[in-house]
Design an enzyme around this catalytic site. Structure first.
Site, mmCIF file in Angstrom:
data_model
loop_
_atom_site.group_PDB
_atom_site.id
_atom_site.type_symbol
_atom_site.label_atom_id
_atom_site.label_comp_id
_atom_site.label_asym_id
_atom_site.label_seq_id
_atom_site.Cartn_x
_atom_site.Cartn_y
_atom_site.Cartn_z
ATOM 1 N N GLY A 128 0.821 -1.214 0.000
ATOM 2 C CA GLY A 128 0.000 0.000 0.000
ATOM 3 C C GLY A 128 0.853 1.261 0.000
ATOM 4 O O GLY A 128 0.663 2.170 -0.813
ATOM 5 N N ILE A 150 5.945 -7.631 7.346
ATOM 6 C CA ILE A 150 6.202 -8.938 7.974
ATOM 7 C C ILE A 150 5.709 -10.051 7.057
ATOM 8 O O ILE A 150 6.192 -11.158 7.128
ATOM 9 C CB ILE A 150 5.555 -9.060 9.378
ATOM 10 C CG1 ILE A 150 4.033 -9.041 9.310
ATOM 11 C CG2 ILE A 150 6.090 -8.013 10.319
ATOM 12 C CD1 ILE A 150 3.377 -9.599 10.565
ATOM 13 N N ASP A 151 4.751 -9.737 6.173
ATOM 14 C CA ASP A 151 4.164 -10.772 5.312
ATOM 15 C C ASP A 151 5.116 -11.271 4.224
ATOM 16 O O ASP A 151 4.887 -12.317 3.638
ATOM 17 C CB ASP A 151 2.898 -10.234 4.620
ATOM 18 C CG ASP A 151 1.732 -10.089 5.579
ATOM 19 O OD1 ASP A 151 1.937 -10.284 6.794
ATOM 20 O OD2 ASP A 151 0.615 -9.792 5.121
ATOM 21 N N GLY A 194 -0.472 -13.082 7.439
ATOM 22 C CA GLY A 194 -0.198 -13.537 6.074
ATOM 23 C C GLY A 194 -1.480 -13.350 5.292
ATOM 24 O O GLY A 194 -2.309 -14.245 5.194
ATOM 25 N N ARG A 287 -7.702 -26.447 20.687
ATOM 26 C CA ARG A 287 -7.614 -25.071 21.198
ATOM 27 C C ARG A 287 -7.006 -24.194 20.107
ATOM 28 O O ARG A 287 -6.198 -24.656 19.293
ATOM 29 C CB ARG A 287 -6.711 -25.001 22.430
ATOM 30 C CG ARG A 287 -7.277 -25.698 23.649
ATOM 31 C CD ARG A 287 -8.445 -24.932 24.253
ATOM 32 N NE ARG A 287 -8.893 -25.521 25.505
ATOM 33 C CZ ARG A 287 -9.808 -26.483 25.605
ATOM 34 N NH1 ARG A 287 -10.350 -26.987 24.506
ATOM 35 N NH2 ARG A 287 -10.158 -26.947 26.784
ATOM 36 N N GLN A 295 3.362 -10.753 16.468
ATOM 37 C CA GLN A 295 4.295 -10.969 15.348
ATOM 38 C C GLN A 295 4.875 -9.663 14.841
ATOM 39 O O GLN A 295 5.874 -9.642 14.140
ATOM 40 C CB GLN A 295 3.573 -11.663 14.178
ATOM 41 C CG GLN A 295 3.120 -13.058 14.491
ATOM 42 C CD GLN A 295 1.957 -13.501 13.615
ATOM 43 O OE1 GLN A 295 2.147 -14.172 12.628
ATOM 44 N NE2 GLN A 295 0.741 -13.127 13.972
ATOM 45 N N ARG A 296 4.207 -8.567 15.116
ATOM 46 C CA ARG A 296 4.661 -7.268 14.595
ATOM 47 C C ARG A 296 5.477 -6.483 15.618
ATOM 48 O O ARG A 296 6.316 -5.662 15.240
ATOM 49 C CB ARG A 296 3.446 -6.435 14.165
ATOM 50 C CG ARG A 296 2.714 -6.952 12.957
ATOM 51 C CD ARG A 296 2.530 -5.883 11.904
ATOM 52 N NE ARG A 296 1.876 -4.717 12.399
ATOM 53 C CZ ARG A 296 0.642 -4.338 12.058
ATOM 54 N NH1 ARG A 296 -0.065 -5.080 11.221
ATOM 55 N NH2 ARG A 296 0.133 -3.241 12.525
HETATM 56 O O1 F6P Z 1 0.356 -6.434 6.136
HETATM 57 C C1 F6P Z 1 0.858 -6.786 7.340
HETATM 58 C C2 F6P Z 1 -0.235 -7.227 8.276
HETATM 59 O O2 F6P Z 1 0.422 -7.626 9.429
HETATM 60 C C3 F6P Z 1 -1.156 -8.313 7.708
HETATM 61 O O3 F6P Z 1 -0.644 -9.599 7.836
HETATM 62 C C4 F6P Z 1 -2.400 -8.098 8.522
HETATM 63 O O4 F6P Z 1 -3.544 -8.546 7.834
HETATM 64 C C5 F6P Z 1 -2.439 -6.631 8.691
HETATM 65 O O5 F6P Z 1 -1.105 -6.164 8.619
HETATM 66 C C6 F6P Z 1 -3.080 -6.203 9.980
HETATM 67 O O6 F6P Z 1 -3.000 -4.829 10.111
HETATM 68 P P1 F6P Z 1 -3.630 -3.959 11.306
HETATM 69 O O7 F6P Z 1 -4.197 -4.891 12.319
HETATM 70 O O8 F6P Z 1 -2.516 -3.135 11.818
HETATM 71 O O9 F6P Z 1 -4.659 -3.112 10.668
#
Ligand code: F6P
Length: 370
Positions: A128, A150-151, A194, A287, A295-296
């Site tokens: 984006g 991260i993707d 992802g 579960r 992850q971020r």
């Molecule tokens: O594009 C990276 C990413 O981590 C995607 O895997 C996920 O769908 C999205 O960002 C989530 O973004 P946010 O929750 O910050 O809007």
């Protein structure tokens, strides 16, 4: 030809503006630090725009980067500048043709750059943000791009920074979930990020020893996954570890998402669905853990610190050479310049001949294919 003295003079007159856009990723601060260090050594100044591309509309919030405000940030998660994946510049709300930036926004960017004497923008982002960067470049604004997500789903680069840190988190999660799954003889489903591509699920799943990996590229069949669970049971393995990417979907089914107007759809929900269905089909307890933004966040791994740093310094080199409309990229063991246009558009997915798919199959991992 321009000689060294001319180049030094031109560099001294140059101010780079840096903007971090889209979802954050570990390594953004390493990039900011690297751009500042490499630029300063060439006699350039660096100005940081706040809170993503909307910061370009608010010159009063921009900050001059210096030693003090860029010290100690190499290993820090997030971005000291702030970021956003929504706002006035949003051009992508779905796959396909992006919206076109309003010309008045582009004029406001030019005015901001003029006001702050910024000659070039370094835009750090994923699909984006780099699509926004591309449109600014096409409007004649000098732009250099740096790929982040991260993707790991950007074309033209082998890896983006942030990915390795996300995979490390998935691996740790699986390491922690394994003993509890084993002890309770349960199915454990881990939903990971992802959106369009299964890189995180594939790498994290292999690194963490998953038995089933479900990715957007391979539509899955829950009966097949249930058969895998039963086969393991028959072989005396009373637990099963499933990793599912948020963008994965059953064959003929839809990706689970909530649509929003001014941003890309918010994904999520596939993990709980897979969990309920496997419980129903196998009679085993299951579960679900949704790993989400763990992850971020957090510190970048050493690999991400190095990659982000190399991207940052190389981007400054491109600015110096007036190589605009370009993005730095990792290809093999080289950092190269590619047109931003080559990186955006179609996401880079796990191709059907990607070597790790065979590695996983050789281990007995199921992708839930019928
Ligand atoms: O594009 C990276 C990413 O981590 C995607 O895997 C996920 O769908 C999205 O960002 C989530 O973004 P946010 O929750 O910050 O809007």
């Amino acid at each position: 030809m321009e000689d060294r003295a001319d180049r030094d003079l031109r560099a001294a007159a140059m101010t780079i503006g840096i903007v971090t856009g889209g979802g954050d990723a570990p390594g953004l601060n390493a990039v900011i630090r690297a751009v500042h260090r490499a630029a300063t050594r060439r006699g350039m100044r660096v100005v940081g725009f706040r809170d993503g591309f909307d910061g370009l509309l608010h010159p009063e919030t921009a900050v001059v980067l210096d030693r003090a405000n860029t010290a100690g940030i190499l290993g820090r998660g997030g971005t000291i500048l702030g970021t956003s994946n929504r706002g006035s510049f949003t051009v992508k709300t779905a796959l396909g043709t992006p919206h076109t930036l309003d010309p008045s926004l582009i004029e406001r960017v030019r005015a901001t750059m003029h006001q702050l004497a910024v000659s070039t923008l370094v835009c750090v982002g994923g699909d984006g943000s780099l699509t926004i960067a591309l449109q600014l470049a096409q409007a004649g604004i000098p732009v250099v791009g740096i790929p982040k997500t991260i993707d790991n789903d950007l074309s033209a680069t082998d890896f983006t920074f942030g990915f390795d840190s996300a995979v490390a988190m998935v691996t740790e999660a699986l390491d922690r979930l394994h003993p509890t799954a084993y002890s309770h003889r349960r199915i454990m489903v881990l939903e990971v990020m992802g959106r369009h591509a299964g890189w995180i699920a594939l790498y994290g799943g292999i690194a963490g020893g998953a038995d089933v990996i479900l990715i957007p590229e391979i539509p899955f069949d829950l009966d097949v996954v249930a058969r895998t669970v039963r086969a393991r049971e028959d072989a005396g393995r009373h637990f099963t570890m499933v990793v599912v990417a948020e963008g994965a979907a059953p064959a003929g089914g839809e990706v689970r998402a909530t649509l929003e107007r001014d941003r890309e759809a918010k994904l999520g929900g596939i993990g709980p669905m897979v969990t309920t269905e496997l419980e129903r089909r196998t009679g085993k307890e299951a579960r679900c853990v949704v790993l989400g933004h763990l992850q971020r966040g957090g510190a970048p791994t050493n690999t991400d610190r190095v990659l982000a740093t190399a991207f940052g310094t190389t981007a400054v080199g491109l600015v110096e050479k007036s190589c605009f409309g370009a993005m730095v990229a990792l290809q093999g063991s080289h950092i190269v310049a590619v047109p931003i246009a080559d990186a955006v558009g179609a996401p880079r997915r796990v191709s059907s001949d990607y070597y790790l798919l065979q590695v996983a199959r050789d281990l007995g991992v199921s992708f839930g294919e019928s």
